[in-house]
Design an enzyme around this catalytic site. Structure first.
Site, mmCIF file in Angstrom:
data_model
loop_
_atom_site.group_PDB
_atom_site.id
_atom_site.type_symbol
_atom_site.label_atom_id
_atom_site.label_comp_id
_atom_site.label_asym_id
_atom_site.label_seq_id
_atom_site.Cartn_x
_atom_site.Cartn_y
_atom_site.Cartn_z
ATOM 1 N N VAL A 179 0.843 -1.205 0.000
ATOM 2 C CA VAL A 179 0.000 0.000 0.000
ATOM 3 C C VAL A 179 0.874 1.249 0.000
ATOM 4 C CG1 VAL A 179 -1.777 1.289 1.254
ATOM 5 C CG2 VAL A 179 -1.905 -1.207 1.126
ATOM 6 N N CYS B 46 -10.440 -1.893 2.694
ATOM 7 C CA CYS B 46 -10.710 -1.793 1.248
ATOM 8 C C CYS B 46 -11.971 -2.561 0.846
ATOM 9 C CB CYS B 46 -9.511 -2.252 0.449
ATOM 10 S SG CYS B 46 -8.768 -3.779 0.995
ATOM 11 N N GLN C 113 -11.885 -11.612 -2.790
ATOM 12 C CA GLN C 113 -10.871 -10.570 -2.641
ATOM 13 C C GLN C 113 -9.541 -10.955 -3.262
ATOM 14 O OE1 GLN C 113 -12.793 -9.582 1.636
ATOM 15 N NE2 GLN C 113 -10.771 -8.687 1.330
ATOM 16 N N SER D 154 -3.584 -9.057 -3.531
ATOM 17 C CA SER D 154 -2.797 -7.863 -3.169
ATOM 18 C C SER D 154 -3.330 -7.220 -1.897
ATOM 19 C CB SER D 154 -2.807 -6.832 -4.307
ATOM 20 O OG SER D 154 -4.145 -6.449 -4.605
ATOM 21 N N GLY D 155 -4.558 -7.594 -1.503
ATOM 22 C CA GLY D 155 -5.094 -7.092 -0.238
ATOM 23 C C GLY D 155 -4.316 -7.630 0.952
ATOM 24 N N LYS E 94 -14.729 -6.362 10.386
ATOM 25 C CA LYS E 94 -14.453 -4.986 9.940
ATOM 26 C C LYS E 94 -15.584 -4.491 9.038
ATOM 27 C CE LYS E 94 -9.404 -5.592 9.938
ATOM 28 N NZ LYS E 94 -8.253 -5.947 9.071
ATOM 29 N N ARG F 85 -10.691 -15.248 -0.286
ATOM 30 C CA ARG F 85 -9.552 -14.789 -1.086
ATOM 31 C C ARG F 85 -9.489 -15.640 -2.340
ATOM 32 N NH1 ARG F 85 -7.155 -10.289 0.278
ATOM 33 N NH2 ARG F 85 -6.490 -10.933 2.351
ATOM 34 N N HIS G 84 -11.284 -6.190 -5.682
ATOM 35 C CA HIS G 84 -12.212 -6.931 -4.815
ATOM 36 C C HIS G 84 -13.592 -6.937 -5.474
ATOM 37 C CE1 HIS G 84 -9.148 -7.279 -1.904
ATOM 38 N NE2 HIS G 84 -9.545 -6.416 -0.981
ATOM 39 N N ASN H 201 -8.706 -2.595 -5.058
ATOM 40 C CA ASN H 201 -8.563 -2.606 -3.597
ATOM 41 C C ASN H 201 -7.423 -1.742 -3.077
ATOM 42 O OD1 ASN H 201 -7.356 -5.020 -4.971
ATOM 43 N ND2 ASN H 201 -6.248 -5.162 -3.038
ATOM 44 N N THR H 202 -6.417 -1.409 -3.935
ATOM 45 C CA THR H 202 -5.388 -0.495 -3.402
ATOM 46 C C THR H 202 -5.507 0.902 -4.008
ATOM 47 O OG1 THR H 202 -3.756 -1.170 -5.075
ATOM 48 C CG2 THR H 202 -3.729 -2.344 -2.953
HETATM 49 C C1 2RA Z 1 -7.461 -7.637 2.576
HETATM 50 N N1 2RA Z 1 -8.979 -5.830 3.073
HETATM 51 O O1 2RA Z 1 -7.905 -7.583 1.427
HETATM 52 C C2 2RA Z 1 -7.834 -6.581 3.578
HETATM 53 C C3 2RA Z 1 -6.692 -5.700 3.951
HETATM 54 N N2 2RA Z 1 -6.127 -5.019 2.845
HETATM 55 O O2 2RA Z 1 -6.688 -8.525 2.989
#
Ligand code: 2RA
EC number: 1.2.1.11
Length: 343
Positions: A13, A149, A175, A178-179, A204, A234, A241, A321-322
């Protein structure tokens, strides 16, 4: 120009923050911090830069400092933080007390009652919590947070829907790796597999969404009453995402009304805000166009595949996501702080 620092500059990030801030018309990168092991090295020596994007020449020779108030120097006004949450919890309050304004992506303190958690397009008015924070803690600086994100990907679409009375939200995410930072990007061993649970991510999304859509009454944010449940997975993509949302509303609503409400949802009037915050998918049953950061893509959220359900509507939303998430969200909040006179 405002001199800014990036805390955690060598991480995934942190690198995205450099990419977004280097050409920025209002911010000038003056300080880069990282772990003590990197302190004293040039940024080029300290950072393992992703092969798909070149490191800007302007940062290669900057000497990386440790994340220490004394090392950061007083020419810097605004700090963008993407520190590991444990380090952030330790140093961000000290930095705010020392007079720095910190726009942080780190997950610590997002839910603290006197810490503004902001997506400018959604709840810029919550910025007033900074005055409560300063009264509470006696800080000259401030600590402002952007959400996770995966939360950023969903909440603008919910904000567009709330005019119909959001009652409950169910979300399942797909997701990108890269998260998970560097460990994620190199963990492409999950090719032809998926990770069924991302610890802490669900909680979260559930708590942050209710704070972001809550009402700031001048003293505190009264959380939104909607019930939120998330399941986060993931999958083997590098960036982006994708989220499946089921939203129940008190008022009857049709998919066409939802699509129109999302397309009409306004962006913030900030330098990095997209001209239209929510783009509806052209062809939701096709792979979506790859985002070209160099074209300035990535700051918008996309939504599509709208379908009526028993209590409301089901749809998908997608964001980088970034770019729109972790780093871009901090930059947008830095721009909001500047616009509202907190710098
Ligand atoms: C993830 N949202 O995607 C979380 C943290 N960046 O792992």
């Amino acid at each position: 120009m405002v001199d800014v620092g990036i805390l955690g500059a060598t991480g995934a990030v942190g690198q995205r923050l450099i990419q977004l801030l280097e050409p920025h018309p209002e911010f000038d990168i003056a300080t880069l911090t990282a772990s003590p092991a990197s302190a004293g090295k040039t940024y080029k020596e300290a950072a393992k830069w992703r092969a798909d994007t070149p490191m800007p020449d302007s940062v290669t020779d900057i000497e990386v400092t440790a994340t220490d108030p004394d090392a950061i120097g007083d020419d810097v006004t605004l700090l963008f933080s993407s520190l590991p949450s444990g380090v952030g919890a330790e140093v961000e309050p000290d930095l705010a007390e020392a007079g720095y304004v910190v726009s942080s992506n780190s997950s610590n303190a997002r839910m603290a009652d006197d810490v503004p958690l902001i997506i400018p397009e959604v709840n810029a008015d919550h910025l007033g919590l900074i005055d409560v924070q300063r009264d509470d803690r006696g800080w000259d600086g401030a600590l402002l947070k952007n959400p996770n994100c995966s939360t950023i990907t969903m909440v603008p679409t919910l904000a567009a829907l709330d005019q119909y009375g959001l009652e409950s939200v169910r979300v399942s995410t797909l997701q990108a790796v890269s998260g998970a930072g560097y460990s994620g990007v190199t963990s492409m061993e999950i090719i032809d597999n998926a990770i069924p649970h991302i610890g802490g991510e669900e909680q979260k999304m559930e708590s942050e969404s209710r704070k972001l859509l809550g009402e700031f009454n001048g003293a505190e944010v009264v959380r939104h009453s909607m019930d939120v449940a998330a399941s986060c997975n993931r999958i083997p993509t590098i960036d982006g995402h994708l989220e499946n949302v089921w939203a129940d509303t008190s008022d009857d609503v049709t998919p066409d009304e939802v699509s129109a409400a999302m397309s009409a949802y306004p962006s913030a009037t900030l330098p990095s805000s997209p001209e239209r915050l929510i783009h509806t998918f052209e062809e939701p049953d096709r792979p979506q166009p790859r985002l070209d950061r160099n074209r300035g893509d990535g700051m918008a959220v996309s939504a599509g595949g709208f379908r009526r359900t028993e209590g409301g509507v089901q749809y998908n939303c997608l964001a980088h996501n970034t770019i729109r998430g972790a780093a871009g969200a901090s930059v947008l909040n830095g721009e909001l702080l500047l616009e509202e006179g907190y710098l």
